[in-house]
Design an enzyme around this catalytic site. Structure first.
Site, PDB file in Angstrom:
ATOM      1  N   HIS A 178       0.849  -1.197   0.000  1.00 53.90           N
ATOM      2  CA  HIS A 178       0.000   0.000   0.000  1.00 53.90           C
ATOM      3  C   HIS A 178       0.886   1.249   0.000  1.00 53.90           C
ATOM      4  CE1 HIS A 178      -2.856   3.059   1.315  1.00 53.90           C
ATOM      5  NE2 HIS A 178      -2.118   3.277   2.399  1.00 53.90           N
ATOM      6  N   ASP A 219       7.220  22.258 -25.756  1.00 57.62           N
ATOM      7  CA  ASP A 219       7.139  20.888 -25.233  1.00 57.62           C
ATOM      8  C   ASP A 219       8.164  20.791 -24.109  1.00 57.62           C
ATOM      9  OD1 ASP A 219       7.086  18.001 -24.855  1.00 57.62           O
ATOM     10  OD2 ASP A 219       6.169  17.902 -26.848  1.00 57.62           O
ATOM     11  N   TRP A 243       7.505  -0.376   3.907  1.00 57.70           N
ATOM     12  CA  TRP A 243       8.067   0.311   2.733  1.00 57.70           C
ATOM     13  C   TRP A 243       9.449   0.857   3.033  1.00 57.70           C
ATOM     14  CZ3 TRP A 243       9.369   5.483   1.429  1.00 57.70           C
ATOM     15  CH2 TRP A 243       9.198   6.414   2.457  1.00 57.70           C
ATOM     16  N   SER A 296      13.258   6.406 -13.338  1.00 57.41           N
ATOM     17  CA  SER A 296      12.161   7.176 -13.935  1.00 57.41           C
ATOM     18  C   SER A 296      12.072   8.560 -13.313  1.00 57.41           C
ATOM     19  CB  SER A 296      10.854   6.401 -13.751  1.00 57.41           C
ATOM     20  OG  SER A 296       9.758   7.245 -13.931  1.00 57.41           O
ATOM     21  N   SER A 297      12.145   8.609 -11.958  1.00 56.57           N
ATOM     22  CA  SER A 297      12.046   9.901 -11.274  1.00 56.57           C
ATOM     23  C   SER A 297      13.191  10.825 -11.649  1.00 56.57           C
ATOM     24  CB  SER A 297      12.084   9.702  -9.758  1.00 56.57           C
ATOM     25  OG  SER A 297      10.921   9.082  -9.331  1.00 56.57           O
ATOM     26  N   HIS A 305      13.426  11.755   4.101  1.00 51.65           N
ATOM     27  CA  HIS A 305      12.817  13.014   4.489  1.00 51.65           C
ATOM     28  C   HIS A 305      12.643  13.991   3.340  1.00 51.65           C
ATOM     29  CE1 HIS A 305      10.634  15.215   7.343  1.00 51.65           C
ATOM     30  NE2 HIS A 305      11.061  16.262   6.694  1.00 51.65           N
ATOM     31  N   GLU A 315      12.156  13.116   0.462  1.00 50.55           N
ATOM     32  CA  GLU A 315      11.050  12.476  -0.260  1.00 50.55           C
ATOM     33  C   GLU A 315       9.702  13.000   0.238  1.00 50.55           C
ATOM     34  OE1 GLU A 315      10.709  10.467  -2.774  1.00 50.55           O
ATOM     35  OE2 GLU A 315       8.622   9.878  -2.526  1.00 50.55           O
ATOM     36  N   TYR A 370       9.075  15.924   1.241  1.00 50.85           N
ATOM     37  CA  TYR A 370       8.847  17.235   0.629  1.00 50.85           C
ATOM     38  C   TYR A 370       8.673  17.131  -0.870  1.00 50.85           C
ATOM     39  CZ  TYR A 370       9.319  18.869   5.204  1.00 50.85           C
ATOM     40  OH  TYR A 370       9.076  19.044   6.527  1.00 50.85           O
ATOM     41  N   SER A 429      -1.013  27.357  -4.488  1.00 45.17           N
ATOM     42  CA  SER A 429      -0.658  28.760  -4.740  1.00 45.17           C
ATOM     43  C   SER A 429      -1.188  29.256  -6.083  1.00 45.17           C
ATOM     44  CB  SER A 429       0.856  28.942  -4.698  1.00 45.17           C
ATOM     45  OG  SER A 429       1.360  28.508  -3.460  1.00 45.17           O
ATOM     46  N   HIS A 483      14.982  12.503  12.761  1.00 48.36           N
ATOM     47  CA  HIS A 483      13.777  12.565  13.595  1.00 48.36           C
ATOM     48  C   HIS A 483      12.852  11.379  13.312  1.00 48.36           C
ATOM     49  CE1 HIS A 483      11.554  15.351  10.499  1.00 48.36           C
ATOM     50  NE2 HIS A 483      11.306  14.097  10.254  1.00 48.36           N
ATOM     51  N   HIS A 484      13.147  10.632  12.254  1.00 47.43           N
ATOM     52  CA  HIS A 484      12.375   9.414  11.999  1.00 47.43           C
ATOM     53  C   HIS A 484      12.875   8.253  12.848  1.00 47.43           C
ATOM     54  CE1 HIS A 484      10.205  10.912   8.428  1.00 47.43           C
ATOM     55  NE2 HIS A 484      11.282  11.642   8.252  1.00 47.43           N
ATOM     56  N   THR A 487       7.071  26.747   6.749  1.00 53.67           N
ATOM     57  CA  THR A 487       5.759  26.173   6.447  1.00 53.67           C
ATOM     58  C   THR A 487       4.661  27.105   6.951  1.00 53.67           C
ATOM     59  OG1 THR A 487       6.810  24.040   6.848  1.00 53.67           O
ATOM     60  CG2 THR A 487       4.434  24.034   6.519  1.00 53.67           C
ATOM     61  N   LYS A 495       4.068  29.951   4.633  1.00 54.86           N
ATOM     62  CA  LYS A 495       3.227  29.585   3.490  1.00 54.86           C
ATOM     63  C   LYS A 495       1.748  29.644   3.862  1.00 54.86           C
ATOM     64  CE  LYS A 495       6.036  27.177   0.355  1.00 54.86           C
ATOM     65  NZ  LYS A 495       5.422  27.716  -0.845  1.00 54.86           N
ATOM     66  N   ARG A 498       1.578   0.960  15.375  1.00 61.54           N
ATOM     67  CA  ARG A 498       1.214   0.853  13.958  1.00 61.54           C
ATOM     68  C   ARG A 498       1.643  -0.509  13.420  1.00 61.54           C
ATOM     69  NH1 ARG A 498       5.809   4.433  10.789  1.00 61.54           N
ATOM     70  NH2 ARG A 498       4.668   3.749   8.951  1.00 61.54           N
TER      71      ARG A 498
END
Ligand SMILES: [Cu+2]
Lengths: 531, 272
Positions: free
Chosen positions: A83, A112, A148, A175-176, A259, A261, A263, A274, A308-309, A334, A337, A456
């Protein structure tokens, strides 16, 4: 740079040979057109949203009541792992790339993308990658079930799926990276004359910064999973304690990717919001420059908060303090924003078409996700929140009513430009209200579950958690079913409906609104001039 | 917004038994540290609520007043350096104010000097082994038989009929009240984590590492936690139970444990 712009423009004309157009499947297989590729990315991500969503519903079904009713624990773990991988790499990221493909050339006045053949390649890698990933469900040992995050040593217990997982992740990364290179080159070299960097729409800015993040961190992920591969098959001990390796090192490397990732999945969302809020507030975006700087600051800070993870993995006090302070610091840009968006709405003349409804819900619900993020930064409290449902609530708030709401808002906003028809506004509003009610019903109770002590990634739980889990399960089914309405609205809009004008909305700002709706196959063969 | 307020209001109400259903908030726990952690949690929660009242209130006023259907003309201002400086600085000040008490608690948590008792906990897929290092006591602690039977897929046993479903083990960790208990954590296979919500402790058990946590429980009782790091198929089924006893009762239990588990090689408690 101006000279290159001209060369590129001439060069791009080569691809626009109006020879015999390919038809049928070949048109889509060999297309180099940014609009076709954007469409394919968007459809692919929608399909993946439903595949990943179906897995989420398997999870929620099992969690509907205490006791194991439907699946085996190992299959449950496979669903949790798949998932996440599918939603992150298959749904959210390709959706943003699809929007970038469609909109960035239109927004900067380019004919293009800069590298159209690579563009085709970077899309067609994805179905292969996810074909491999989904095929793992049918190999001996089943799909990856270690989460994951692929933490060793657990991930090394994966069965035949293991090399397939690594290969699929490599393909997604390639790809990315190709997509990111293409976006950077397009933005830096193919802007219309007069479109200076600080005149670019914010969606373009946020994607430019996101693309740099992708190039910086996808190779790090590739390195980490390659080390897993050699640990498994070639006898290395990068992460094997028994051979002198270090399982915690994997976590550091992974989150150095992971991390930024986070963002990568939210900065383009900031860009979409925006664009939408000024249009429906009929007022220019408040604090454009500070929005750009805030985005850049968030991107920079995203590289120095990774640990922090992993506060519970154990690290020196100074390390904990450092990562706590940097994490809290992210709240500042943040916050800027969110305040700027609120100030944009302030004294506007707002209307609430579906894109605006999703954008406003984003403001409220993403901010709730931001609050729980701030709470998670407080290390002593994080010892309670970490790996509990509180974290699950937090990241789903920033990813679902955050990233996915922004994607949906963007789809409604630009759909008339893509199809040439207005979507059904009544159904769009119904879709909004159903989605917003059910998303909260699904994820808000998870805060309570986590605080009450539910870990979890568990397939079954103690009976005191039963009530809120049932609420979340009901919410999840409502949320999932509501998205069928979204598909119907898109299909209906693609087939017909009220003709859309070039502007679509009332005086929207941006080059994309100067071309007809639907946008013709080739736009800006003559670069527009931006004053 | 209303949900948020409702949740906040409900969270204010005095909560009943710690294991009541519809539990909304973190428990205060039974150690000085856990109460400090709870205090930090509530502090940051209220800070967030205050910011929410301001930000959401501002947006709601705009959403109500500044809509086209009320016939308003859109203003065209697009920046205000003063406002932008203010809303950069004020959050920064709030954050510093939050970081100070958090750092103080972190320093207290890290002060692991002079433990009264040291227990080494080794994680296995899927059970815990506890060794009382100075007492020569060692035993395994696995999910209680009643829970283990009920949790099989399609077992037909109603979890509601099982006491402490999934939160009971065959052999409890036993510690004296008010003693500083140090727990050394490691793993024999994959990552696990030792989570005791009542002590505000969560720490990973990692192969090749020895992590350290400590607690000083101030109330006798039975406290329950779970493994908190995904560790394979039975990750949800390796709970942790710590029984805090008065010193006399502890001494008696320790003697009994020495008789039962006091060997050089730990015995498998269950049938595995
Ligand atoms: Cu475990």
């Amino acid at each position: 740079m101006t000279a290159t712009t001209h060369n590129d423009a001439d060069h791009a004309d080569d691809h626009h040979d109006h020879g015999p157009e390919l038809t049928g499947i070949k048109r889509w297989l060999f297309t180099t057109n940014h609009k076709d590729i954007g469409t394919m990315y968007l459809i692919f991500s929608l399909v993946m949203l439903f595949v990943g969503g179906a897995m989420a519903l398997v999870i929620r079904t099992e969690l509907g009541q205490p006791g194991m009713q439907f699946v085996q624990p190992d299959f449950y773990n496979q669903m949790v792992t798949m998932h996440a991988l599918i939603m992150i790499f298959g749904a959210v990221m390709p959706a943003f790339v699809g929007l970038a493909n469609w909109m960035i050339p239109l927004m900067v006045g380019a004919p293009d993308m800069a590298l159209p053949r690579m563009n085709n390649w970077s899309f067609w890698i994805l179905p292969v990658a996810f074909g491999i990933l989904l095929a793992t469900l049918f190999v001996p040992g089943g799909a990856p079930a270690g989460g994951w995050t692929m933490y060793p040593p657990l991930v090394l217990q994966t069965g035949d799926a293991f090399p397939m997982l690594i290969f699929a992740v490599h393909l997604m990364g390639i790809s990315s990276i190709m997509g990111a290179i293409n976006i950077i080159v397009t933005i830096l070299n193919m802007r219309a004359p007069g479109m200076t960097l600080l005149k670019m729409p914010l969606f373009v800015w946020t994607w430019l910064i996101t693309a740099y993040l992708l190039i910086a961190v996808m190779p790090v992920l590739a390195g980490a999973v390659t080390m897993l591969l050699t640990d498994q098959f070639f006898g290395t001990s990068f992460f094997r304690a028994a051979g002198g390796g270090d399982p915690v090192m994997f976590q550091h490397i992974f989150w150095f990717f992971g991390h930024p990732e986070v963002y990568i999945m939210i900065l383009p969302a900031f860009g979409i919001i925006s664009e939408i809020i000024p249009t429906f507030s009929r007022k220019p975006l408040f604090g454009y420059t500070s929005m750009v700087y805030a985005t850049a600051s968030i991107a920079f800070l995203s590289f120095i908060v990774w640990a922090h993870h992993m506060f519970t993995a154990g690290m020196p006090l100074t390390g904990q303090l450092f990562f706590m302070f940097t994490t809290m610091l992210i709240a500042v840009p943040t916050g800027v924003k969110v305040f700027n968006w609120a100030a944009t709405m302030w004294k506007g003349a707002m209307t609430f078409e579906t894109p605006m409804l999703f954008a406003v819900a984003f403001l409220f619900l993403f901010t709730i996700g931001g609050f729980s993020g701030l709470m998670l930064a407080i290390v002593p409290a994080d010892f309670q929140y970490h790996d509990s449902y509180f974290v699950v609530a937090h990241f789903h708030y920033v990813l679902v009513p955050g990233a996915i709401f922004a994607i949906i808002a963007g789809v409604y906003y630009w759909l008339p430009k893509w199809t040439g028809h207005m979507y059904n506004e009544t159904l769009g509003k119904a879709h909004f209200w159903l989605t917003t009610i059910f998303v909260n019903l699904t994820f808000f109770p998870m805060h309570f579950l986590g605080l009450a002590g539910m870990p979890r990634r568990i397939p079954d739980y103690s009976t005191q958690f039963a009530d809120f889990n049932l609420v979340a399960t009901v919410g999840a089914f409502g949320f999932g079913l509501s998205q069928l309405l979204f598909v119907w609205i898109i299909v209906q809009c693609a087939r017909g409906g009220k003709k859309a004008t070039a502007e679509v909305w009332e005086n929207p700002v941006g080059l994309e609104w100067t071309v007809p709706s639907p946008a013709p196959h080739h736009t800006f063969d003559e670069p527009p001039v931006v004053k | 917004m209303t949900r948020r307020i409702a949740a906040a209001l409900i969270a204010l109400l005095p909560t009943g038994a710690a294991h009541a259903d519809w539990e909304l908030n973190m428990r205060e726990g039974v150690t000085a540290i856990s109460r400090e952690v709870y205090g930090l949690h509530m502090l940051i929660f209220w800070v967030c609520c205050a910011i929410a009242v301001f930000v959401f209130g501002w947006m709601i006023v705009a959403l109500v007043l500044h809509r086209k259907s009320r016939g308003v003309e859109a203003a065209q201002f697009s920046h205000s350096t003063k406002a932008e400086i203010i809303w950069t600085l004020i959050p920064a000040v709030i954050l510093v104010a939050m970081a100070v008490p958090a750092a103080k608690t972190m320093i207290a948590i890290e002060d692991d000097r002079n433990p009264d008792l040291t227990i080494k906990a080794t994680a296995y897929q899927w059970k815990w082994q506890y060794e009382y290092l100075d007492e020569g006591v060692s035993f395994y602690s696995t999910l209680a038989r009643t829970s283990n039977d009920a949790r099989r897929t399609g077992s037909g046993i109603d979890p509601e009929s099982v006491e402490n479903y999934l939160l009971e083990v065959d052999n409890h960790v036993v510690v004296p009240v008010n003693a500083k208990v140090r727990v050394l954590l490691t793993s024999n296979d994959v990552l696990h984590a030792w989570w005791m919500p009542d002590f505000a402790i969560k720490k990973d058990a990692i192969p090749g590492y020895i992590n350290q946590v400590w607690f000083r429980a101030e109330e006798p009782g039975i406290y329950r936690g779970q493994c908190a790091e995904l560790c394979g198929q039975d990750h949800g089924f390796m709970p942790i139970v710590v029984e805090v006893l008065e010193q006399d009762a502890y001494d008696a239990r320790l003697a009994a444990m020495k008789a039962e588990f006091g060997t050089d090689t730990p015995r498998l408690a269950n049938n595995d």
